[in-house]
Enzyme design. Sequence first.
Site, PDB file in Angstrom:
ATOM      1  N   HIS A  70       2.238   9.881  -2.417  1.00  0.00           N
ATOM      2  CA  HIS A  70       2.713   8.491  -2.383  1.00  0.00           C
ATOM      3  C   HIS A  70       1.658   7.531  -2.929  1.00  0.00           C
ATOM      4  CE1 HIS A  70       0.515   7.984   1.502  1.00  0.00           C
ATOM      5  NE2 HIS A  70       0.546   6.701   1.228  1.00  0.00           N
ATOM      6  N   HIS A  88      -5.981   3.676  -0.824  1.00  0.00           N
ATOM      7  CA  HIS A  88      -6.069   3.247   0.585  1.00  0.00           C
ATOM      8  C   HIS A  88      -6.250   4.404   1.562  1.00  0.00           C
ATOM      9  CE1 HIS A  88      -1.687   3.985   0.264  1.00  0.00           C
ATOM     10  NE2 HIS A  88      -1.665   4.100   1.580  1.00  0.00           N
ATOM     11  N   HIS A  89      -6.115   5.669   1.082  1.00  0.00           N
ATOM     12  CA  HIS A  89      -6.391   6.821   1.962  1.00  0.00           C
ATOM     13  C   HIS A  89      -7.690   7.534   1.594  1.00  0.00           C
ATOM     14  CE1 HIS A  89      -2.740   6.742   4.350  1.00  0.00           C
ATOM     15  NE2 HIS A  89      -2.033   6.551   3.247  1.00  0.00           N
ATOM     16  N   LYS A 125       5.985   5.520  -1.247  1.00  0.00           N
ATOM     17  CA  LYS A 125       6.797   6.406  -0.392  1.00  0.00           C
ATOM     18  C   LYS A 125       8.264   6.371  -0.795  1.00  0.00           C
ATOM     19  CE  LYS A 125       3.857   6.658   3.686  1.00  0.00           C
ATOM     20  NZ  LYS A 125       3.686   6.235   5.077  1.00  0.00           N
ATOM     21  N   HIS A 144       0.805  -1.225   0.000  1.00  0.00           N
ATOM     22  CA  HIS A 144       0.000   0.000   0.000  1.00  0.00           C
ATOM     23  C   HIS A 144       0.843   1.283   0.000  1.00  0.00           C
ATOM     24  CE1 HIS A 144       0.461  -1.010   4.293  1.00  0.00           C
ATOM     25  NE2 HIS A 144       0.342   0.268   4.546  1.00  0.00           N
ATOM     26  N   ASP A 145       1.994   1.263   0.679  1.00  0.00           N
ATOM     27  CA  ASP A 145       2.797   2.490   0.786  1.00  0.00           C
ATOM     28  C   ASP A 145       4.069   2.444  -0.038  1.00  0.00           C
ATOM     29  OD1 ASP A 145       1.218   4.133   2.311  1.00  0.00           O
ATOM     30  OD2 ASP A 145       2.077   3.499   4.225  1.00  0.00           O
ATOM     31  N   ASP A 183      -4.955  -1.112   7.741  1.00  0.00           N
ATOM     32  CA  ASP A 183      -3.829  -0.189   7.919  1.00  0.00           C
ATOM     33  C   ASP A 183      -4.055   0.726   9.122  1.00  0.00           C
ATOM     34  OD1 ASP A 183      -1.384   1.022   7.181  1.00  0.00           O
ATOM     35  OD2 ASP A 183      -2.420   2.539   5.987  1.00  0.00           O
TER      36      ASP A 183
HETATM   37 FE   LIG Z   1      -0.338   5.342   2.769  1.00  0.00          FE
HETATM   38 FE   LIG Z   2       0.677   1.372   6.485  1.00  0.00          FE
END
Ligand SMILES: [Fe+2]
Ligand SMILES: [Fe+2]
Length: 229
Positions: free
Chosen positions: A120, A143-144, A95, A91-92, A172
């Site tokens: 990201h 996911h955000h 970054k 998911h990240d 998360d």
């Molecule tokens: Fe994230």
């Molecule tokens: Fe996370």
Amino acid sequence: MIQPLHYDSNERPKAYMVQWDIITNEYKDLLQKMFLSLLEASKLKDNDTGEHIERVNDYSRLLSQKLKGKKGYEEVSNDFIDDIGFLAAMHDVGKIGTPDDILNKGGPLDDWEREIMNEHTKNGAYILSTYPKTMAREIALSHHEKWDGSGYPYGIFGEMIPLCARIVCIADVYDALRSKRSYKESFSHEKSVDIMKKGRETHFDPDLLDLFLSIHEEFDSIYSNSQII
Ligand SMILES: [Fe+2]
Ligand SMILES: [Fe+2]
């Protein structure tokens, strides 16, 4: 792949059949190993721990298993469960493109820093664009996003947010609440569940949150078991 099926007397094809290319287990393993290497690279930058992303896989797989067979969740197949159990960890991954001074800033981010940080999601979708399952991009990109449309990057809302991303969002956030971060202490299971309840219909898909609330002890077990080693 399209292949000739019948030939006429002059050896010209009379009919064709469509054959699917088979994704072998060897190919799938190779692909997953490549993306795991990418994940390792992103972990060198991000201060999220390896345990965090492993647990996000576990919670996401658990929620999906509970959804399988329920009315309205026909897309949740065994493949969906296998895929989310591997891809939630990504998911990240975006970054990797976030500048270190923003990623590691101790205090709250300024607005312009927040904007760069939020990128990201888009970077992750871009990085995962060669993965042959759309779920990889959907998780990274969305996911955000929040149920009420107040999330990012696009402020999409409700069922416009892909199911896999709504699932990973719950996984998360729960794990982030349980974990010690540079800006917060770790919260107890009870406090984390209480905070999540307040996000019903604002942050989280209410049906998925209700499912989470019905199995929250299993989330606690996943978190607690990973602390034992
Ligand atoms: Fe994230
Ligand atoms: Fe996370």
